[in-house]
Design an enzyme around this catalytic site. Structure first.
Site, PDB file in Angstrom:
ATOM      1  N   GLY A  62      47.645 -12.609  64.362  1.00  0.00           N
ATOM      2  CA  GLY A  62      48.725 -11.922  63.680  1.00  0.00           C
ATOM      3  C   GLY A  62      48.305 -10.544  63.251  1.00  0.00           C
ATOM      4  O   GLY A  62      47.221 -10.062  63.584  1.00  0.00           O
ATOM      5  N   GLY A  72      48.017  -7.996  59.830  1.00  0.00           N
ATOM      6  CA  GLY A  72      48.007  -7.891  58.379  1.00  0.00           C
ATOM      7  C   GLY A  72      48.209  -6.457  57.945  1.00  0.00           C
ATOM      8  O   GLY A  72      48.352  -5.552  58.760  1.00  0.00           O
ATOM      9  N   MET A 108      46.208  -4.378  56.795  1.00  0.00           N
ATOM     10  CA  MET A 108      45.132  -3.458  57.122  1.00  0.00           C
ATOM     11  C   MET A 108      44.493  -3.770  58.455  1.00  0.00           C
ATOM     12  O   MET A 108      43.376  -3.335  58.715  1.00  0.00           O
ATOM     13  CB  MET A 108      44.070  -3.498  56.009  1.00  0.00           C
ATOM     14  CG  MET A 108      44.457  -2.699  54.773  1.00  0.00           C
ATOM     15  SD  MET A 108      44.658  -0.956  55.154  1.00  0.00           S
ATOM     16  CE  MET A 108      43.027  -0.551  55.756  1.00  0.00           C
ATOM     17  N   VAL A 114      44.450  -9.381  63.531  1.00  0.00           N
ATOM     18  CA  VAL A 114      43.568 -10.535  63.351  1.00  0.00           C
ATOM     19  C   VAL A 114      43.557 -11.370  64.617  1.00  0.00           C
ATOM     20  O   VAL A 114      44.612 -11.642  65.209  1.00  0.00           O
ATOM     21  CB  VAL A 114      44.009 -11.392  62.142  1.00  0.00           C
ATOM     22  CG1 VAL A 114      43.008 -12.506  61.888  1.00  0.00           C
ATOM     23  CG2 VAL A 114      44.162 -10.516  60.902  1.00  0.00           C
ATOM     24  N   LYS A 160      39.006  -9.496  62.100  1.00  0.00           N
ATOM     25  CA  LYS A 160      40.011  -8.527  61.678  1.00  0.00           C
ATOM     26  C   LYS A 160      39.570  -7.152  62.166  1.00  0.00           C
ATOM     27  O   LYS A 160      38.448  -6.710  61.889  1.00  0.00           O
ATOM     28  CB  LYS A 160      40.157  -8.540  60.162  1.00  0.00           C
ATOM     29  CG  LYS A 160      41.314  -7.684  59.646  1.00  0.00           C
ATOM     30  CD  LYS A 160      41.488  -7.916  58.150  1.00  0.00           C
ATOM     31  CE  LYS A 160      42.706  -7.173  57.634  1.00  0.00           C
ATOM     32  NZ  LYS A 160      42.908  -7.404  56.178  1.00  0.00           N
ATOM     33  N   ASP A 204      47.781  -6.945  45.757  1.00  0.00           N
ATOM     34  CA  ASP A 204      48.805  -7.326  46.745  1.00  0.00           C
ATOM     35  C   ASP A 204      48.902  -8.847  46.841  1.00  0.00           C
ATOM     36  O   ASP A 204      49.019  -9.413  47.915  1.00  0.00           O
ATOM     37  CB  ASP A 204      48.485  -6.727  48.111  1.00  0.00           C
ATOM     38  CG  ASP A 204      49.692  -6.787  49.064  1.00  0.00           C
ATOM     39  OD1 ASP A 204      50.835  -6.884  48.562  1.00  0.00           O
ATOM     40  OD2 ASP A 204      49.496  -6.743  50.292  1.00  0.00           O
TER      41      ASP A 204
END
Length: 778
Positions: free
Chosen positions: A19, A21, A23, A26, A41, A134
């Site tokens: 997916g 994210g 920043m 991934v 990541k 966050d």
């Protein structure tokens, strides 16, 4: 940059994209050195050239590496290759809390458990001087072991917290922490080209941002606690704490409005938990909890103390124990009662010194199955079986409306149960397990199920059900249909596993074991992961789990509640009375009550189904009655050839036996006397013998006994499969019975009563073949 499958980053081989994210991208990968699965990541190429983005990416690596906690995602490694910066983290199998909440709210005890875990993780981060900034459901992963806090990409270092003091904000105003211009949510817009730390940026996700973040003020640990409160509110209610039709209206809601109290949506929410969330959501940071550690202690206290936490103290110190137990019963108990012709709803108002009771009567049509009803998990709807123009079928009654409506296509339904999102209903009909979606459409067949004995549905779309009346296992099947597989396997001496209910973890199932040897009867817990079921309670009625941690069951007509530790599968404390004169069905071990995930309880008053034998003419008109009209344990009547006697099943103190009724004299006498379940009697053509099924050997075998009781019963047919006697041929030479085959389900077989006595199949199809009977000429 998108990495292809097979790409190597140092010793890591990319297996699949997971997916995107806020920043980075991934990927699932394999560590070729240690042969383990990891998550990688990668900083997107469009951001990698910006030194401020690289700084924040490096900051996340430093932040995660400084945190060692079981509920924070572990960082294994960092690296760079061909200009690609990457982090290597533990690979987590599960779903985000955001994905889980799309299926509906969480049970109170599960929400409390997740809240404690996340608060513990935040306390560790804050002590290390790290503010997440966050926190949201999308950054919490739900795995088998609980939760994992993710994505510290927007975290900010504040310096280690000092013991006994709140974590302060940064001195001064760093770029990116003040201003009025809003930065788009990078988790949704991964290709944003604007500088992430541009002047006037507000960082985070609007729905969970604290007022000070929206105003561009300093963020500290208390900012995370505001987001935590919004997240916990959503877990407990299934609703966002703050909502708006636009960004402007959403910001206004966060800055100016208070969300409805959780207890107004979930009446059985512990008052202290309501207060915890309200304190987290205070507009002024000074009015919130001042540290995650304080918040954690409060949540743990609520979890240990149970649902009555925060209830007002008794007026005096001399309140009797019975009075306190009665009050506790109202606090954990229910809010709805189903009488023989109506439903009443009770709402507990926790702020009052005494419970305020409000009743809502719901009149139901006449029903052929008074035990087949169920409240929806959200506590807003009731489904029940009743008779209508098309005969017996499912009816649906929203509790805020005055009428119920029949559900088309559910004729012959029994034992309804709900999907966890309250949008679909599972039920049994026509020898099948079916589902019907309330949004519309015809019912779907999911699996074969000759006789419904309860079902339960978890958030992963798995249904566990019991499908026969005899000795059998619980089965599992996907809610979209498929081939059922066993969840439990009855051992020698054990009987039917029935009335399953998923516990809050969605992996373990509460169920009742009846029939078989009496010493095995009781309430058990089994796991989808296998293993031997654990007995929780002895007794002869099924139990139901009720949040935030109770087992409800009926004992001698009294509905009682007992504290239950779902994680350990243990009960503690004394039973607490909840309601009187609640119906039970001794033949099936179920009781006439249902409880929702929100703590709403419905029960049917009375001693249960009233059964009386009657003589009728060919038009169905009653000519006369037989026996008492108050015997609710009669079942399976079989008229003797002479028309003067009837063999029936009768349940006494939880044990099923065969009884013989003399119609001329109007008296009954017990015919079988052992501790096993003896049922389904069949007369021989000359009336001198009675064959019946008995569970004394662990499975249902066939036994024969003289009708005059001169000698004890003798085994007639003993095999590893369950058998139920159905009929005796007019010439007395063949006995017809039903048996279960693992491949062909229920089949009809015949047992010759002369010669070799070798059974042979009569009807053996891939369908359920039941209720066979000889014609008069044989």
């Amino acid at each position: 940059m998108a990495l292809n499958v097979g790409t190597r980053l140092g010793p890591y081989e990319v297996l699949a994209a997971i997916g995107v994210g806020g920043m980075g991208e991934v990927y699932k990968a394999r560590d070729t050195r240690l042969d383990r699965i990891v998550a990688i990541k990668v900083l997107p190429a469009e951001l990698a050239g910006d030194p401020q983005f690289r700084e924040r990416f490096d900051r996340e690596a430093r932040t995660i590496s400084s945190l060692n906690h079981p509920h924070i995602c572990t960082l294994h490694d960092i690296g760079q290759q061909d200009g690609v910066d990457y982090l290597v983290m533990e690979y987590l199998e599960g779903e985000t809390l955001e994905q889980r909440l799309k299926k509906g709210m969480l049970p109170i005890d599960q929400a409390l458990r997740y809240g404690i875990e996340v608060a513990d993780a935040l306390a560790t981060a804050h002590r290390a001087g790290v503010t997440h900034r966050d926190l949201k459901p999308g950054n919490v992963m739900v795995v088998k072991t609980g939760t994992k806090l993710l994505d510290f990409g927007l975290a900010k270092a504040t310096g280690p917290a000092k013991s006994g003091h709140r974590v302060p904000g940064e001195g001064g105003h760093a770029p990116g922490d003040r201003g009025v211009r809003l930065q788009p949510d990078l988790s949704k817009l991964p290709t944003v080209s604007a500088a992430l730390t541009a002047e006037g940026t507000i960082l985070g996700t609007f729905q969970y941002m604290a007022p000070e973040q929206l105003e561009g003020k300093d963020a500290d640990a208390r900012t995370d606690l505001f987001a935590f409160g919004a997240m916990l509110y959503e877990m407990l209610t299934g609703r966002k704490a703050f909502e708006g039709k636009s960004q402007a209206s959403l910001i206004a809601a966060i800055l100016e409005r208070e969300p409805p109290a959780i207890s107004a949506i979930q009446p059985l929410t512990p008052p202290a938990l309501d207060r915890v969330v309200k304190t987290c959501l205070a507009k002024d940071p000074d009015d919130r909890w001042q540290s995650a550690r304080d918040l954690l202690r409060e949540l743990k206290w609520i979890g240990e103390a149970g649902s009555h936490v925060g209830a007002p103290s008794p007026p005096t110190a001399t309140v009797s124990r019975a009075r306190w137990r009665e009050r506790a019963a109202w606090l954990i108990a229910a809010v709805a009662v189903l009488t023989s012709v109506a439903i009443a709803t009770f709402t507990v108002r926790r702020a009052a010194p005494e419970p305020i009771v409000t009743r809502l009567d719901v009149v139901t049509p006449p029903t052929s199955d008074p035990f087949s009803f169920a409240l929806s998990p959200d506590g807003r709807q009731l489904v029940f079986v009743a008779n209508g123009e098309k005969g017996s079928q499912l009816w649906l009654r929203p509790l805020d409306q005055v009428t119920a409506q029949p559900l088309a296509g559910t004729e012959g339904a029994s034992c309804p149960f709900w999907a966890p999102d309250s949008r679909a209903i599972g039920f049994f009909a026509d020898g099948k397990l079916k589902r019907i979606d309330l949004a519309g459409g015809a019912p779907q067949v999911l699996a074969d199920a000759p006789v419904g004995r309860g079902g339960t549905w978890n958030h992963d779309g798995i249904i566990v059900f019991a499908s026969t009346a005899a000795t059998t296992a619980l089965m599992r099947v996907m809610a979209t249909g498929g081939i059922p597989v066993p969840v439990t396997r009855p051992a020698a001496g054990q009987g039917s596993h029935r009335w399953p209910q998923f516990l809050p973890d969605g992996r373990r199932v509460l169920f009742f074991m009846g029939l078989g040897q009496p010493q095995t009867h009781g309430v058990y817990v089994a796991s989808l992961d296998g293993g031997e079921p654990t007995r929780v309670l002895t007794g002869e009625t099924a139990a139901v789990y009720a949040p935030p941690g109770y087992l409800l069951r009926v004992s001698q007509g009294l509905l009682i509640a007992q504290r239950f530790d779902a994680a350990r599968a243990t009960v503690t404390g004394e039973p607490i009375p909840v309601a009187q004169a609640v119906g039970t069905d001794d033949g099936t071990f179920r009781s006439a009550f249902s409880v929702s995930a929100t703590g709403v309880l419905a029960h049917r008053a009375g001693a249960g189904a009233r059964r009386q034998l009657v003589w009728v003419d060919r038009m169905g008109k009653v000519q006369s009655t037989i026996g008492s009209p108050d015997d609710n344990t009669l079942a399976n009547p079989e008229l003797a050839p002479d028309g003067r006697h009837v063999a029936v099943n009768r349940t006494v103190q939880g044990n099923i036996d065969v009884w013989l009724m003399d119609l001329a004299r109007g008296v009954s006498s017990r015919f079988t006397f052992d501790a096993a379940f003896d049922y389904r009697p069949v007369w021989s053509p000359d009336g001198t013998q009675v064959v019946f099924s008995s569970s004394k050997g662990g499975v249902s075998d066939l036994f024969e006994k003289p009708a005059n009781g001169a000698t004890d019963e003798q085994p007639l047919l003993v095999t590893p499969q369950d058998k139920i006697a159905l009929d005796w041929s007019p010439d007395g030479r063949v006995l017809l019975y039903a048996t279960q085959d693992p491949k062909t389900a229920s089949d009809l077989w015949a047992l010759p009563l002369t010669g070799e006595r070798k059974p042979f199949p009569v009807v053996q199809t891939s369908f359920d073949d039941i209720q066979g009977q000889f014609s008069p000429d044989g």
